[in-house]
Every structure is written in structure tokens, then in C-alpha cells.
Design an enzyme around this catalytic site. Structure first.
Site, PDB file in Angstrom:
ATOM      1  CG  HIS A 140      -3.254  11.273 -58.910  1.00  0.00           C
ATOM      2  ND1 HIS A 140      -3.345  12.151 -59.959  1.00  0.00           N
ATOM      3  CD2 HIS A 140      -2.049  10.646 -59.035  1.00  0.00           C
ATOM      4  CE1 HIS A 140      -2.255  12.051 -60.711  1.00  0.00           C
ATOM      5  NE2 HIS A 140      -1.459  11.155 -60.173  1.00  0.00           N
ATOM      6  CB  SER A 141      -1.207  14.668 -58.173  1.00  0.00           C
ATOM      7  OG  SER A 141      -0.221  15.602 -58.489  1.00  0.00           O
ATOM      8  CG  MET A 142      -3.623  19.990 -55.539  1.00  0.00           C
ATOM      9  SD  MET A 142      -4.533  21.222 -56.487  1.00  0.00           S
ATOM     10  CE  MET A 142      -6.146  20.432 -56.641  1.00  0.00           C
TER      11      MET A 142
END
Length: 350
Positions: free
Chosen positions: A146-148
Site C-alpha cells: 500500500h502506498s510507499m
């Protein structure tokens, strides 16, 4: 501490007697481990998890695991300043035939901080993944980020394509895009050094807050989080002290040096991927081009590169929700992810 081949202790998750059941000692977890009152954890084997620690030269990497260790391995990677609890509401809804391990990156959650004087580089997080995979003796596994964590997962795929059978990206395209302007790129690198030295010079003691203030501060910094989602992250992201809650994360992670790419480099790197890719984009998240004020053409170009390079082996799906849709409303994405996990991987290895 858990070593490869040993059986980790399983902790049953039960409804919290109080919301703020936080770890009492830094690097450990409270006996009142809990997700949320409305999650029927006791009804599913994935409602039980084990805490795992992997030794590293500077301490340990912490993780939590769901399911049987004999199941198909899935390594779950959280976003910047978050922790493994970001997957707490999603994983109990996913197929039982998998073994899910959600790790805390260095300097996050219950993992050790890096030694004094050492900055956090993006590749350090990629090496964290490689260390955990080696400790688990995983030769080939699924990555979900998720995300980074999605950018870390993408980089791992480019460096170790033979080790990944499927890639799931939640609100990330697998890349960190470089600034278009050279001067802006140089300024970002200079800022990393200046911020690190400033932090070292100040030597500030972590600030203690009341549980309510700690949650409020977290929500103010991230408008995509619900109060429940913030509380879940805080359970693993803070330690209870006599004066209040102290965030566990290393302040130096805010100064991390990123590995960013141009669109042209992204297109070439995509050719390294040997696995099938699922990208889930939230309509009110950070990656829908018409929602972005700047660089929206770069995001659009990368999305098109995925589709043209990976063709039928790439799925890009937009869902209603925010950047934390997997935590706020996991039922929106759980079916999509479950179908992807259970589908036979027909892509030939290159």
C-alpha cells in the site's frame, strides 16, 4: 525471537476491552492485542495472528502473520509512517489458503530503528523485504503493498523478478516519480541531508500525548484516515509511557532519500516484471489523474505504460473510497484481491 523453521506464538485477537490497549514496552505488544470491536475475528482462522521478529544487525524487523505457514506466501508492505496494522481489517477477508505476513519496515511500528547517524534510504526498505524473505526461506511469493509499500514492492520486483509470482499495488503504481525539474530534484536531495542533520542537532525527546491527542494528531496529518483506522494504526504505532503515548516511528524516516524514476525509466523497468499485476486505485485517493493538481500527466503515462507493456497480465481497477480504502472499507477491495490471489497464474516466466 522466531527463527526460520520454528513455530511462532499465536495470539488470539479478541474484542478490545478498551480502545487504547497499546504496547507497554517499546518493541513489544500489549496482551490486549485487538483489531476492532466489529470484526468477527473469532469466527475465522484468519482472525488469529502471530507476532514474529526477524533478527537484523541493528536489532529486529517485526511482523505479524495470519494463516498456516504451509499456505501460499503473501508478504504485505505498509505505507510511509504507517505499520503492519494497516492490513488488520483486510486480511481476515482474504482466502484462507494463503500465509499472510505483514511486516513493519525499519523505523516503523515495532521494528528497530536504524543506528544513530544512519539516514533512511528507499533501498533500505527493499533490503528489509529481502531479509524477511530470506528468514522465511521463501523462494517465490506474492507481494502486496500500500502506498510507499507498493513502491517498495515494485522495486523488489525489478531487482528480484524471479522471486515474485504476483504483485498487488494498493494506491501506488510501483514507482516513485522523479521531479521533472533538475533543480527541484537537487533541492529534494539537499533537503534530505539538511533535515537529518537538524534532527541530530536538536536531539529532541519524543513528545508524549494523551490517547485522544495522539489520535487527533494522526487524523489531522492524514485526512484519508477514519477515526477507527487511525486507532488501529496507533495500536502498533505508539507506546504507552507514564506521561502518555509516544509514537514508535523513528523521526528520521521523514528525511528518507527516495529512489525516483522518470516515465521513460518506468517503461523500461516494467519489462523486468515476470508476474501478474493488480493495481487498485481509489476514486478519492492520490492516483486518479483528474484529482491531482500537478504531474497528473506523469501518472497517466505510467498507467498507460502498465497496460501497454503487461497487456492482459495487468489489471487496473478503480474503486470508491480514499487512499486508505483497504483499511477504512476493506470489503470494497477484498473480493477483487481474493479473485486475483486464487486465479491461476498463466503468465510464462521470462
Amino acid at each position: 525471537m522466531v527463527t526460520p523453521g520454528s513455530q511462532p506464538m499465536v495470539v488470539r485477537i479478541r474484542p478490545a476491552e478498551e480502545l487504547w490497549a497499546i504496547n507497554k514496552i517499546p518493541g513489544t505488544y500489549s496482551e490486549h492485542v485487538a483489531l476492532s470491536r466489529d470484526i468477527p475475528c473469532e469466527r475465522s482462522i484468519l482472525g488469529m495472528f502471530s507476532e514474529v521478529k526477524f533478527p537484523v544487525p541493528w536489532g529486529h524487523l517485526a511482523a505479524k502473520a495470519w494463516g498456516s505457514s504451509g499456505g501460499h506466501p503473501v508478504l504485505c508492505l505498509h505505507g510511509w509512517l504507517d505499520n503492519a496494522n494497516t492490513f488488520d481489517k483486510l486480511i481476515p477477508l482474504l482466502p484462507r489458503g494463503c500465509y499472510y505476513v505483514a511486516m513493519d519496515f525499519s523505523g516503523h511500528g515495532l521494528s528497530s530503528h536504524r543506528p544513530a547517524g544512519c539516514p533512511y534510504h528507499f533501498l533500505d526498505y527493499v533490503s528489509d523485504v529481502r531479509r524477511v524473505a530470506a528468514a522465511l526461506q521463501w523462494r517465490r511469493f506474492t507481494l502486496m503493498g500500500h502506498s510507499m509499500g507498493g513502491a517498495v514492492a515494485g522495486m523488489f520486483c525489478f531487482l528480484y523478478p524471479e522471486m515474485v509470482d504476483k504483485l498487488i499495488l494498493l494506491e501506488n503504481l510501483g514507482f516513485l516519480l522523479a521531479p521533472e525539474d533538475t533543480e527541484a530534484w537537487l533541492e529534494s536531495k539537499r533537503l534530505v541531508i539538511d533535515r537529518l542533520l537538524s534532527l541530530e542537532a536538536k536531539q529532541q525527546t519524543p513528545r508524549a500525548r494523551s490517547p485522544e491527542a495522539a489520535l487527533q494528531r494522526l487524523l489531522e496529518a492524514n485526512r484519508h484516515l477514519t477515526a477507527e483506522g487511525g486507532a488501529i494504526l496507533l495500536q502498533r504505532g505508539a507506546t504507552e509511557t507514564p506521561t502518555g503515548l509516544v509514537y514508535n516511528r523513528d523521526m528520521r524516516v521523514r528525511t528518507q532519500s527516495r529512489e525516483s524514476f522518470t516515465v521513460e525509466q518506468c517503461v523500461k523497468l516494467l519489462q523486468k516484471i515476470q508476474d501478474r499485476v493488480l493495481i487498485i486505485v481509489a476514486q478519492d485517493g492520490l492516483l486518479v489523474p483528474y484529482k491531482l493538481d500537478t504531474r497528473n500527466h506523469l501518472v497517466k503515462d505510467v498507467r498507460e505504460a502498465f497496460e501497454s507493456t503487461l497487456k492482459e497480465h495487468n489489471q487496473l481497477i478503480e474503486v470508491p473510497g480514499s487512499h486508505f480504502v483497504h483499511l477504512n472499507k476493506p470489503e470494497v477491495v477484498s473480493g477483487i484481491i481474493s479473485n486475483f490471489l486464487t486465479a491461476q497464474n498463466t503468465r510464462a516466466r521470462l
